[in-house]
Design a protein around this motif. Structure first.
Motif, PDB file in Angstrom:
ATOM      1  N   THR A   1      10.518  -1.794   0.390  1.00 17.14           N
ATOM      2  CA  THR A   1       9.884  -0.637   0.510  1.00 17.14           C
ATOM      3  C   THR A   1       9.533   0.349   1.475  1.00 17.14           C
ATOM      4  O   THR A   1       8.887  -0.317   2.526  1.00 17.14           O
ATOM      5  N   ASN A   2      10.036   1.359   2.272  1.00 18.31           N
ATOM      6  CA  ASN A   2      10.193   1.764   3.418  1.00 18.31           C
ATOM      7  C   ASN A   2      10.597   3.251   3.313  1.00 18.31           C
ATOM      8  O   ASN A   2      11.336   3.745   4.134  1.00 18.31           O
ATOM      9  N   GLY A   3      10.005   3.683   2.109  1.00 22.12           N
ATOM     10  CA  GLY A   3      10.021   5.376   2.246  1.00 22.12           C
ATOM     11  C   GLY A   3      11.428   6.117   1.631  1.00 22.12           C
ATOM     12  O   GLY A   3      11.503   7.227   2.545  1.00 22.12           O
TER      13      GLY A   3
ATOM     14  N   ASP B   1      13.438   2.783  -2.194  1.00 18.09           N
ATOM     15  CA  ASP B   1      12.322   2.657  -2.949  1.00 18.09           C
ATOM     16  C   ASP B   1      12.410   2.085  -4.465  1.00 18.09           C
ATOM     17  O   ASP B   1      11.457   0.864  -4.927  1.00 18.09           O
ATOM     18  N   ASN B   2      13.550   2.879  -4.811  1.00 15.66           N
ATOM     19  CA  ASN B   2      12.967   2.316  -6.712  1.00 15.66           C
ATOM     20  C   ASN B   2      14.655   1.168  -6.998  1.00 15.66           C
ATOM     21  O   ASN B   2      14.884   1.304  -8.172  1.00 15.66           O
TER      22      ASN B   2
END
Length: 169
Positions: A21-23, A27-28
């Motif tokens: 999760t780093n934008g 992320d998915n």
């Protein structure tokens, strides 16, 4: 009881699943690493490793499946511009082989998490099929032999696909 009353092979499958999760666009994305250890003492000369995915995209009744052999990826997408769950912004799902199974290949080398493996190469995607419950041509396997045929990219009877027809969902 084993699936379809098959004898155990003595293989241990270690599965590691992770994500970030780093934008950004990853992320998915979910990553899965498999390590298969033969603890049964049996010599396994030939094997097919199959990945199965039920990639329903919102309403599963209007989904399509396809594959891209260049990037070793199977994917699911919505068959109509509108989906009852997602509206007009329907996602797609996919399963991509990033690093295939290593196999003996004299003179080659393949990268692994432990470094370079000498005299090994990596297997790429060799087949892609779809299954659709209730469809006589694409039905779910009900025996070990049918699953074995599917793993090889053959139809449920063990025959090569002569024509992969376009099907409405």
């Amino acid at each position: 009881r084993n699936l379809w009353d098959t004898d155990p092979l003595g293989l241990e499958v270690q599965v590691t699943t992770f994500g970030f999760t780093n934008g950004d666009r990853l992320d998915n994305v979910m990553y899965t690493r498999y390590l298969i250890v033969n603890k049964g003492g049996n010599s396994i000369e030939d094997m097919y490793l199959s990945l199965w995915m039920d990639g329903d995209v919102g309403d599963a009744n209007d989904d399509y499946v396809a594959c891209d052999t260049i990037v070793d990826m199977g994917y699911h997408f919505n068959g109509s511009p509108y989906d009852r769950r997602y509206g007009l912004q329907t996602p797609a799902t996919g399963l991509q082989i990033i690093q295939g199974l290593a196999y003996v290949s004299p003179g080659d080398s393949a990268l692994s998490s432990a470094g370079w493996l000498e005299d090994r190469s990596r297997r790429e995607m060799t087949a892609f099929i779809m299954m659709q419950g209730g469809n006589p041509t694409f039905s779910d396997p009900e025996t070990a032999l049918e699953a074995y045929y599917y793993s090889q990219g053959l139809n449920i009877n063990g025959d090569p696909w002569s024509d992969y027809p376009f099907m409405e969902p």
